[in-house]
Design a protein around this motif. Sequence first.
Motif, mmCIF file in Angstrom:
data_model
loop_
_atom_site.group_PDB
_atom_site.id
_atom_site.type_symbol
_atom_site.label_atom_id
_atom_site.label_comp_id
_atom_site.label_asym_id
_atom_site.label_seq_id
_atom_site.Cartn_x
_atom_site.Cartn_y
_atom_site.Cartn_z
ATOM 1 N N LEU A 1 0.829 -1.328 0.004
ATOM 2 C CA LEU A 1 0.006 0.074 -0.121
ATOM 3 C C LEU A 1 0.815 1.176 -0.006
ATOM 4 C CD1 LEU A 1 -2.991 -1.150 2.647
ATOM 5 C CD2 LEU A 1 -2.885 -0.961 0.020
ATOM 6 N N VAL A 2 2.227 0.998 0.332
ATOM 7 C CA VAL A 2 2.955 2.420 0.399
ATOM 8 C C VAL A 2 3.141 2.929 -1.106
ATOM 9 C CG1 VAL A 2 5.272 1.210 -0.015
ATOM 10 C CG2 VAL A 2 5.162 3.233 1.597
ATOM 11 N N TYR A 3 2.887 1.960 -1.996
ATOM 12 C CA TYR A 3 3.046 2.729 -3.367
ATOM 13 C C TYR A 3 1.929 3.529 -3.756
ATOM 14 C CZ TYR A 3 6.612 -0.826 -4.356
ATOM 15 O OH TYR A 3 7.985 -1.831 -4.034
ATOM 16 N N LEU A 4 0.933 3.682 -2.854
ATOM 17 C CA LEU A 4 -0.019 4.786 -3.070
ATOM 18 C C LEU A 4 0.444 6.282 -2.709
ATOM 19 C CD1 LEU A 4 -3.208 3.262 -1.344
ATOM 20 C CD2 LEU A 4 -2.883 3.543 -3.772
ATOM 21 N N PHE A 5 1.628 6.206 -1.661
ATOM 22 C CA PHE A 5 2.180 7.356 -1.426
ATOM 23 C C PHE A 5 3.114 7.613 -2.832
ATOM 24 C CE2 PHE A 5 1.656 6.163 2.917
ATOM 25 C CZ PHE A 5 1.358 7.405 3.418
ATOM 26 N N LEU A 6 3.649 6.831 -3.431
ATOM 27 C CA LEU A 6 4.339 7.121 -4.687
ATOM 28 C C LEU A 6 3.410 7.718 -5.827
ATOM 29 C CD1 LEU A 6 7.137 6.921 -6.434
ATOM 30 C CD2 LEU A 6 6.425 4.631 -6.727
ATOM 31 N N ALA A 7 2.448 6.830 -5.972
ATOM 32 C CA ALA A 7 1.397 7.360 -6.941
ATOM 33 C C ALA A 7 0.797 8.820 -6.791
ATOM 34 C CB ALA A 7 0.447 6.282 -7.290
ATOM 35 N N GLY A 8 0.329 8.827 -5.451
ATOM 36 C CA GLY A 8 -0.144 10.232 -5.109
ATOM 37 C C GLY A 8 0.741 11.220 -5.300
ATOM 38 N N GLY A 9 2.037 11.192 -4.639
ATOM 39 C CA GLY A 9 3.102 12.057 -4.885
ATOM 40 C C GLY A 9 3.298 12.547 -6.145
ATOM 41 N N ILE A 10 3.627 11.604 -7.065
ATOM 42 C CA ILE A 10 3.801 12.017 -8.235
ATOM 43 C C ILE A 10 2.692 12.511 -8.960
ATOM 44 C CG2 ILE A 10 4.184 10.727 -11.001
ATOM 45 C CD1 ILE A 10 5.830 8.543 -9.411
ATOM 46 N N ILE A 11 1.430 12.276 -8.729
ATOM 47 C CA ILE A 11 0.320 13.076 -9.262
ATOM 48 C C ILE A 11 0.361 14.166 -8.753
ATOM 49 C CG2 ILE A 11 -2.062 12.876 -9.354
ATOM 50 C CD1 ILE A 11 -2.074 9.719 -9.518
ATOM 51 N N CYS A 12 0.121 14.563 -7.460
ATOM 52 C CA CYS A 12 0.295 15.912 -6.693
ATOM 53 C C CYS A 12 1.388 16.842 -7.386
ATOM 54 C CB CYS A 12 0.327 15.655 -5.394
ATOM 55 S SG CYS A 12 -1.286 15.278 -4.738
ATOM 56 N N LEU A 13 2.539 16.294 -7.609
ATOM 57 C CA LEU A 13 3.627 17.144 -8.061
ATOM 58 C C LEU A 13 3.458 17.677 -9.410
ATOM 59 C CD1 LEU A 13 6.949 15.490 -6.729
ATOM 60 C CD2 LEU A 13 6.064 17.880 -6.392
ATOM 61 N N ALA A 14 2.926 16.614 -10.483
ATOM 62 C CA ALA A 14 2.688 16.806 -11.786
ATOM 63 C C ALA A 14 1.488 17.845 -11.828
ATOM 64 C CB ALA A 14 1.962 15.334 -12.571
ATOM 65 N N ILE A 15 0.444 17.632 -11.161
ATOM 66 C CA ILE A 15 -0.627 18.627 -11.061
ATOM 67 C C ILE A 15 -0.171 19.937 -10.650
ATOM 68 C CG2 ILE A 15 -2.909 19.229 -10.271
ATOM 69 C CD1 ILE A 15 -3.600 16.148 -10.376
ATOM 70 N N GLY A 16 0.582 19.968 -9.549
ATOM 71 C CA GLY A 16 1.076 21.140 -8.915
ATOM 72 C C GLY A 16 1.867 21.926 -9.737
ATOM 73 N N LEU A 17 2.919 21.248 -10.731
ATOM 74 C CA LEU A 17 3.893 21.917 -11.537
ATOM 75 C C LEU A 17 2.901 22.481 -12.791
ATOM 76 C CD1 LEU A 17 6.950 19.440 -11.506
ATOM 77 C CD2 LEU A 17 6.771 21.682 -10.527
ATOM 78 N N TRP A 18 2.072 21.680 -13.302
ATOM 79 C CA TRP A 18 1.143 22.286 -14.276
ATOM 80 C C TRP A 18 0.444 23.316 -13.970
ATOM 81 C CZ3 TRP A 18 0.406 21.807 -19.129
ATOM 82 C CH2 TRP A 18 -0.473 22.318 -19.899
ATOM 83 N N PHE A 19 -0.375 23.515 -12.859
ATOM 84 C CA PHE A 19 -0.871 24.525 -12.341
ATOM 85 C C PHE A 19 0.068 25.873 -12.189
ATOM 86 C CE2 PHE A 19 -4.875 21.914 -10.620
ATOM 87 C CZ PHE A 19 -5.352 22.372 -11.900
ATOM 88 N N ALA A 20 1.143 25.454 -11.587
ATOM 89 C CA ALA A 20 2.296 26.776 -11.539
ATOM 90 C C ALA A 20 2.707 27.108 -12.726
ATOM 91 C CB ALA A 20 3.529 26.162 -10.645
ATOM 92 N N TYR A 21 2.761 26.063 -13.814
ATOM 93 C CA TYR A 21 3.416 26.892 -15.094
ATOM 94 C C TYR A 21 2.074 27.692 -15.658
ATOM 95 C CZ TYR A 21 4.101 26.424 -20.178
ATOM 96 O OH TYR A 21 4.033 26.747 -21.367
ATOM 97 N N LYS A 22 0.994 27.288 -15.413
ATOM 98 C CA LYS A 22 -0.449 27.960 -16.092
ATOM 99 C C LYS A 22 -0.447 29.240 -15.561
ATOM 100 C CE LYS A 22 -2.452 25.615 -19.158
ATOM 101 N NZ LYS A 22 -2.585 26.041 -20.548
ATOM 102 N N TYR A 23 -0.101 29.331 -14.122
ATOM 103 C CA TYR A 23 -0.263 30.448 -13.263
ATOM 104 C C TYR A 23 0.961 31.411 -13.514
ATOM 105 C CZ TYR A 23 -0.562 33.472 -9.238
ATOM 106 O OH TYR A 23 -0.621 34.624 -8.313
ATOM 107 N N LEU A 24 2.138 30.854 -13.693
ATOM 108 C CA LEU A 24 3.217 31.909 -14.222
ATOM 109 C C LEU A 24 2.903 32.508 -15.781
ATOM 110 C CD1 LEU A 24 6.217 29.954 -12.400
ATOM 111 C CD2 LEU A 24 5.147 32.059 -11.704
#
Length: 137
Positions: free
Chosen positions: A112-135
Motif C-alpha cells: 500500500l506504500v505505493y499509493l504514496f508514490l503514485a499520489g506524490g507523483i500525481i500531486c507534483l505533476a498537477i502542482g507543476l502544471w498549475f504553477a506553469y499555467k499560473y506563471l
Amino acid sequence: MIDPINIIMLLAFGVISLFAYNKFISKRKRIIENGVDVRGIIFQYDNISLSDDDINYPVIRFVTKDGVWITEKADVGLSANLLREGQKVSVTYNKENPKEFIYKTNFDFSLLVYLFLAGGIICLAIGLWFAYKYLMS
C-alpha cells in the motif's frame, strides 16, 4: 484560475508523499537485506485516536534467534478487522536492533506504500502544471 496557495499545497503534499514512500521503502529494504526471519503473533492492538478516526497499530510479539522476547508496536496501522489478535505472522527483524522489524501476512500490506508514490507523483505533476499555467498567465 487556481490560487498560489493551492499550488504550494499540492507541491508540498507531493514532496511529503514521496519522502514518506522513500523512508518506508529504504527501511524495508535494509531490514530485508540484513534481517532474520522468525514467526510471531498479533499480540494486541494499540488504538490511536485522531479526531474522529481510530488508527489501530498491531503489537507484534516474537522471539529472536537469541531467545529474546520482543513485543513492539508495528509502524503500519491497520483495521483490526483485517488481522485478529492471536493471528500468526512472519516477522523479519534487524539483527542489530530487533525492535526494528517488518511483518508479513497472506496479503502484503506494505504494498500500500505505493499509493504514496503514485499520489506524490500525481500531486507534483498537477502542482507543476498549475504553477506553469499560473506563471504564464
